[in-house]
Design a protein around this motif. Structure first.
Motif, PDB file in Angstrom:
ATOM      1  N   ALA A 166     -37.088 -39.149   8.862  1.00  0.00           N
ATOM      2  CA  ALA A 166     -36.856 -40.588   8.745  1.00  0.00           C
ATOM      3  C   ALA A 166     -36.346 -41.115  10.087  1.00  0.00           C
ATOM      4  CB  ALA A 166     -35.851 -40.866   7.639  1.00  0.00           C
ATOM      5  N   PRO A 167     -37.065 -42.065  10.703  1.00  0.00           N
ATOM      6  CA  PRO A 167     -36.699 -42.495  12.054  1.00  0.00           C
ATOM      7  C   PRO A 167     -35.489 -43.430  12.099  1.00  0.00           C
ATOM      8  CG  PRO A 167     -38.649 -43.671  11.317  1.00  0.00           C
ATOM      9  CD  PRO A 167     -38.324 -42.688  10.241  1.00  0.00           C
ATOM     10  N   THR A 168     -35.170 -44.074  11.006  1.00  0.00           N
ATOM     11  CA  THR A 168     -34.054 -45.020  10.990  1.00  0.00           C
ATOM     12  C   THR A 168     -33.164 -44.746   9.780  1.00  0.00           C
ATOM     13  OG1 THR A 168     -35.179 -46.661   9.622  1.00  0.00           O
ATOM     14  CG2 THR A 168     -35.517 -46.833  12.018  1.00  0.00           C
ATOM     15  N   ALA A 169     -31.940 -45.282   9.850  1.00  0.00           N
ATOM     16  CA  ALA A 169     -31.013 -45.135   8.726  1.00  0.00           C
ATOM     17  C   ALA A 169     -31.597 -45.793   7.473  1.00  0.00           C
ATOM     18  CB  ALA A 169     -29.660 -45.748   9.080  1.00  0.00           C
ATOM     19  N   GLU A 170     -32.270 -46.944   7.657  1.00  0.00           N
ATOM     20  CA  GLU A 170     -32.844 -47.616   6.484  1.00  0.00           C
ATOM     21  C   GLU A 170     -33.926 -46.754   5.833  1.00  0.00           C
ATOM     22  OE1 GLU A 170     -34.320 -51.643   6.900  1.00  0.00           O
ATOM     23  OE2 GLU A 170     -35.427 -51.463   5.011  1.00  0.00           O
ATOM     24  N   GLN A 171     -34.751 -46.108   6.653  1.00  0.00           N
ATOM     25  CA  GLN A 171     -35.801 -45.252   6.071  1.00  0.00           C
ATOM     26  C   GLN A 171     -35.194 -44.059   5.350  1.00  0.00           C
ATOM     27  OE1 GLN A 171     -39.626 -45.714   8.447  1.00  0.00           O
ATOM     28  NE2 GLN A 171     -39.265 -46.279   6.352  1.00  0.00           N
ATOM     29  N   LEU A 172     -34.105 -43.527   5.921  1.00  0.00           N
ATOM     30  CA  LEU A 172     -33.452 -42.413   5.235  1.00  0.00           C
ATOM     31  C   LEU A 172     -32.873 -42.894   3.902  1.00  0.00           C
ATOM     32  CD1 LEU A 172     -32.754 -39.412   5.324  1.00  0.00           C
ATOM     33  CD2 LEU A 172     -30.485 -40.093   6.125  1.00  0.00           C
ATOM     34  N   MET A 173     -32.264 -44.084   3.936  1.00  0.00           N
ATOM     35  CA  MET A 173     -31.712 -44.668   2.711  1.00  0.00           C
ATOM     36  C   MET A 173     -32.809 -44.826   1.661  1.00  0.00           C
ATOM     37  SD  MET A 173     -29.470 -46.119   0.873  1.00  0.00           S
ATOM     38  CE  MET A 173     -30.210 -46.377  -0.744  1.00  0.00           C
ATOM     39  N   ARG A 174     -33.952 -45.373   2.073  1.00  0.00           N
ATOM     40  CA  ARG A 174     -35.073 -45.562   1.138  1.00  0.00           C
ATOM     41  C   ARG A 174     -35.550 -44.222   0.592  1.00  0.00           C
ATOM     42  NH1 ARG A 174     -37.917 -50.042   0.796  1.00  0.00           N
ATOM     43  NH2 ARG A 174     -37.245 -51.843   1.987  1.00  0.00           N
ATOM     44  N   SER A 175     -35.652 -43.239   1.473  1.00  0.00           N
ATOM     45  CA  SER A 175     -36.168 -41.943   1.021  1.00  0.00           C
ATOM     46  C   SER A 175     -35.169 -41.256   0.099  1.00  0.00           C
ATOM     47  CB  SER A 175     -36.511 -41.043   2.215  1.00  0.00           C
ATOM     48  OG  SER A 175     -35.344 -40.620   2.896  1.00  0.00           O
ATOM     49  N   ARG A 176     -33.869 -41.495   0.298  1.00  0.00           N
ATOM     50  CA  ARG A 176     -32.869 -40.911  -0.598  1.00  0.00           C
ATOM     51  C   ARG A 176     -32.901 -41.610  -1.964  1.00  0.00           C
ATOM     52  NH1 ARG A 176     -28.612 -37.745   0.798  1.00  0.00           N
ATOM     53  NH2 ARG A 176     -27.267 -39.012  -0.495  1.00  0.00           N
ATOM     54  N   TYR A 177     -33.082 -42.929  -1.942  1.00  0.00           N
ATOM     55  CA  TYR A 177     -33.243 -43.639  -3.219  1.00  0.00           C
ATOM     56  C   TYR A 177     -34.464 -43.084  -3.964  1.00  0.00           C
ATOM     57  CZ  TYR A 177     -34.722 -47.123  -6.538  1.00  0.00           C
ATOM     58  OH  TYR A 177     -35.146 -47.724  -7.685  1.00  0.00           O
ATOM     59  N   SER A 178     -35.577 -42.910  -3.250  1.00  0.00           N
ATOM     60  CA  SER A 178     -36.796 -42.381  -3.878  1.00  0.00           C
ATOM     61  C   SER A 178     -36.564 -40.974  -4.395  1.00  0.00           C
ATOM     62  CB  SER A 178     -37.961 -42.374  -2.876  1.00  0.00           C
ATOM     63  OG  SER A 178     -38.336 -43.689  -2.569  1.00  0.00           O
TER      64      SER A 178
END
Ligand SMILES: [Zn+2]
Length: 131
Positions: free
Chosen positions: A33-45
């Motif tokens: 995940a290149p950004t904190a937001e993408q990591l957040m989204r992937s953790r939610y998923s």
């Protein structure tokens, strides 16, 4: 386990993209995940599809729990990113404020949190969160 991939195979994080091309790339380990937001989204998923291993792997070693039991009675239904601060490809820290909607035994609910992320050796990790 019930699959929480959205109709049409779209990603549970509500990006509008297909799951394999969105958060599943990170769950599979094909990309970081290149950004904190993408990591957040992937953790939610990962919560939505029940991937506890990914949740532990992306937890900062400093705050990571020994193990994680996901509540099978909770269905995550929607993610709304409210605000982000830093967390970009060249940052070392980031904040993501979000509201996650769910359905459980007690009906519908939502979890509001501001999560802190840290990047170590180009990898973003979830540190902790406050309501
Ligand atoms: Zn996604």
């Amino acid at each position: 386990m019930t699959s929480s991939v959205l109709p049409g195979g779209r990603c549970p994080c509500f990006s509008g993209d297909s799951y394999p091309e969105c958060c599943n790339r990170y769950h599979r380990g094909d990309a970081l995940a290149p950004t904190a937001e993408q990591l957040m989204r992937s953790r939610y998923s990962a919560f939505a599809v029940g991937d506890a291993t990914y949740l532990l792997e992306t937890w900062h070693p400093r705050t990571r729990p020994e193990s994680l039991e996901l509540d099978a009675g909770v269905v995550w239904t929607r993610l709304v990113i409210e605000r982000t601060n830093a967390g970009g490809p060249f940052d070392h820290e980031g904040l993501v404020e979000f509201t996650a909607h769910y359905r459980g035994d007690g009906g519908r609910g939502r979890q509001h949190e501001t999560s802190r992320f840290e990047r170590v050796d180009r990898v973003w990790y979830y540190v902790d969160g406050v309501d």
